[in-house]
Scaffold this active site. Structure first.
Site, PDB file in Angstrom:
ATOM      1  N   LYS A 111       0.892  -1.130  -0.111  1.00 22.00           N
ATOM      2  CA  LYS A 111       0.225   0.013   0.047  1.00 22.00           C
ATOM      3  C   LYS A 111       0.691   1.271   0.079  1.00 22.00           C
ATOM      4  CE  LYS A 111      -3.944   2.048   0.506  1.00 22.00           C
ATOM      5  NZ  LYS A 111      -3.574   3.248  -0.320  1.00 22.00           N
ATOM      6  N   LYS A 154       5.257   1.888   8.735  1.00 18.92           N
ATOM      7  CA  LYS A 154       3.965   2.719   9.243  1.00 18.92           C
ATOM      8  C   LYS A 154       2.764   1.687   9.382  1.00 18.92           C
ATOM      9  CE  LYS A 154       4.752   7.211   7.027  1.00 18.92           C
ATOM     10  NZ  LYS A 154       4.423   8.162   5.985  1.00 18.92           N
ATOM     11  N   LYS A 158       5.118   1.991  -2.688  1.00 20.45           N
ATOM     12  CA  LYS A 158       5.496   3.421  -3.384  1.00 20.45           C
ATOM     13  C   LYS A 158       5.516   3.492  -4.768  1.00 20.45           C
ATOM     14  CE  LYS A 158       4.823   7.328  -1.090  1.00 20.45           C
ATOM     15  NZ  LYS A 158       3.926   7.681   0.053  1.00 20.45           N
ATOM     16  N   THR A 160      -4.435  12.894   7.678  1.00 18.10           N
ATOM     17  CA  THR A 160      -2.752  12.964   8.152  1.00 18.10           C
ATOM     18  C   THR A 160      -2.696  14.053   9.296  1.00 18.10           C
ATOM     19  OG1 THR A 160      -2.149  12.460   6.048  1.00 18.10           O
ATOM     20  CG2 THR A 160      -0.359  13.589   7.341  1.00 18.10           C
ATOM     21  N   ASN A 200      -1.644  20.932   2.746  1.00 20.69           N
ATOM     22  CA  ASN A 200      -2.934  20.361   3.308  1.00 20.69           C
ATOM     23  C   ASN A 200      -2.858  19.981   4.848  1.00 20.69           C
ATOM     24  OD1 ASN A 200      -5.618  18.669   3.135  1.00 20.69           O
ATOM     25  ND2 ASN A 200      -4.190  17.168   3.422  1.00 20.69           N
ATOM     26  N   SER A 254      -6.877   5.444   4.787  1.00 19.71           N
ATOM     27  CA  SER A 254      -6.629   4.711   3.441  1.00 19.71           C
ATOM     28  C   SER A 254      -7.069   3.247   3.662  1.00 19.71           C
ATOM     29  CB  SER A 254      -5.451   4.980   2.875  1.00 19.71           C
ATOM     30  OG  SER A 254      -5.264   6.151   2.298  1.00 19.71           O
TER      31      SER A 254
END
Length: 422
Positions: free
Chosen positions: A67, A91, A103, A187, A218, A346
């Site tokens: 992921k 993570k 990634k 986040t 953001n 996610s």
């Protein structure tokens, strides 16, 4: 500046050594399970065909499908993509999410591309990667200069390839095709939760603390608003145009309106304009680097005045700077913990897509809060067992131990007398 891939390997090696793991654990985790490079031809608006280079790193799938985001940026490199996939593995392990790390990236300048060209690039990327992606293989998400719209194009193209709707192939999608409520703020919300818990563990009353935030995209801007709503005084913020400071506090809506009108927080009425470098060394209780990597270096780490540093950005502190901060007694909340709220929600989106049942925003935020709090306390407790109280090393030990155990029970490696002591 340090190579991110080498940094990631060094941190994993440190954790393996502290845990006394079989050397095979490090050898497996030191490189991706799979690394793909593709050529993506795109017909540009002027009629010519441009060929873009795309990458995907699938680091480790011991805990579940890989992921991680896809970034569109002119400076994407294979080593950057590999390192980011390794950090995603950690993570997910830290937050007890059943994913491994992935990634992706494409070498391009999205600021110089039209929407039609970006759509062609997005569809071309998933066409090239379709054989190694899927809801149970590898699930991308937005990253630098990719958006919910890019994810929508990718989901649509993959659905056409499969000849059925496959919205679960990506997360960070628009709500109308299976995106999750709460994803936009995840986040920042996760980071603020961890900072709150850390302040409490340190005996720092966050309601009377002062905060400086480097980066007003953001994550940084939402963190400002969430902290303000908690009664925290944010005295300085910055973006690529400069930084502003007002010791009495900055009101987030006013700062956001000024940035919207002028393109930068710099020049905000009622605040002094300073440099980004100045912001990092301001007198404050909490520093939140939420911009780029390698911002806190050996050159400025000795002048950081904050008691608590929360890494919202990926890799904002160089290894040498981190050692200086730890030696000075500064508490550093590592990025693999602090910014893990994004991948956590996610995961929630993927779960909702799998079961076709969608949660309220309050449910999403509550589940996120619970996971971030649990993860913080696992890391804090691990840190208390280390002579240096180094929370980065603590976080890596917690995460690596979980991945190593998954690899062991799956038969990838075998237990030895000295292995798997946490």
């Amino acid at each position: 500046m340090p190579n991110p891939y080498e940094v990631a390997k060094q941190e994993i090696a440190r954790a393996c050594q502290v845990l006394g793991l079989d050397p095979a654990v490090y050898r497996i985790l030191a490189r991706p399970l799979r690394f793909i490079e593709v050529a993506i031809p795109v017909r540009m608006d002027d009629g010519r065909t441009e060929v873009f280079v795309g990458y995907r790193s699938q680091h480790n799938d011991a805990l579940g499908p890989t992921k991680g985001g896809i970034r569109f940026h002119p400076q994407v490199t294979p080593d950057e993509v590999k390192a980011l996939s390794m950090w995603m593995t950690l993570k997910c392990a830290l937050l007890e999410i059943p994913f491994g790390g992935g990634k992706g990236g494409v070498v391009c300048d999205p600021k110089r591309m039209s929407a039609r060209e970006l759509e062609g690039l997005s569809r071309g990327y998933i066409q090239a990667m379709a054989q190694v992606m899927g809801e149970e293989k590898d699930i991308p998400a937005p990253d630098v200069y990719t958006t919910a719209q890019v994810m929508a194009w990718i989901a649509d193209e993959f659905s056409q390839i499969r000849q059925q709707n496959a919205f679960g192939i990506v997360t960070g999608k628009p709500l109308v095709i299976g995106g999750s409520l709460g994803r936009h703020e995840a986040t920042a919300r996760g980071a603020v939760t961890v900072v709150r818990e850390a302040a409490q563990a340190m005996g720092l009353d966050i309601r009377h603390a002062t905060v400086a935030i480097q980066g007003y995209g953001n994550a940084g801007s939402i963190a400002h608003r969430l902290l303000y709503d908690m009664g925290v005084r944010v005295i300085a913020v910055s973006d690529s145009g400069g930084a502003i400071v007002n010791e009495g506090g900055l009101e987030p809506e006013a700062v956001a309106a000024h940035k919207e009108a002028t393109g930068s927080v710099s020049g905000f009425p009622g605040a002094r304009t300073i440099t980004n470098e100045d912001l990092l060394t301001l007198p404050c209780d909490i520093l939140l680097p939420a911009a780029l990597e390698n911002q806190i270096t050996a050159a400025n780490a000795g002048r950081i005045q904050a008691r608590l540093v929360g890494e919202i950005a990926n890799g904002p502190t160089t290894p040498e700077a981190h050692r200086i901060l730890v030696e000075r007694g500064v508490v550093v909340l590592p990025d693999i913990l602090t910014n893990a709220g994004g991948v956590t929600v996610s995961y929630f989106e993927w779960v909702q897509n799998q079961c076709h049942w969608y949660w309220s925003e309050d449910e999403v935020n509550q589940r996120l809060e619970e996971r971030m709090v649990r993860a913080f306390h696992r890391v804090w407790e691990a840190g208390q067992r280390l002579p240096t109280r180094d929370l980065r090393l603590a976080a890596y030990t917690v995460a690596v131990a979980r991945v190593a155990e998954a690899m062991r029970v799956r038969g990838w490696i075998h237990r030895t007398d000295s292995s798997f002591r946490s």
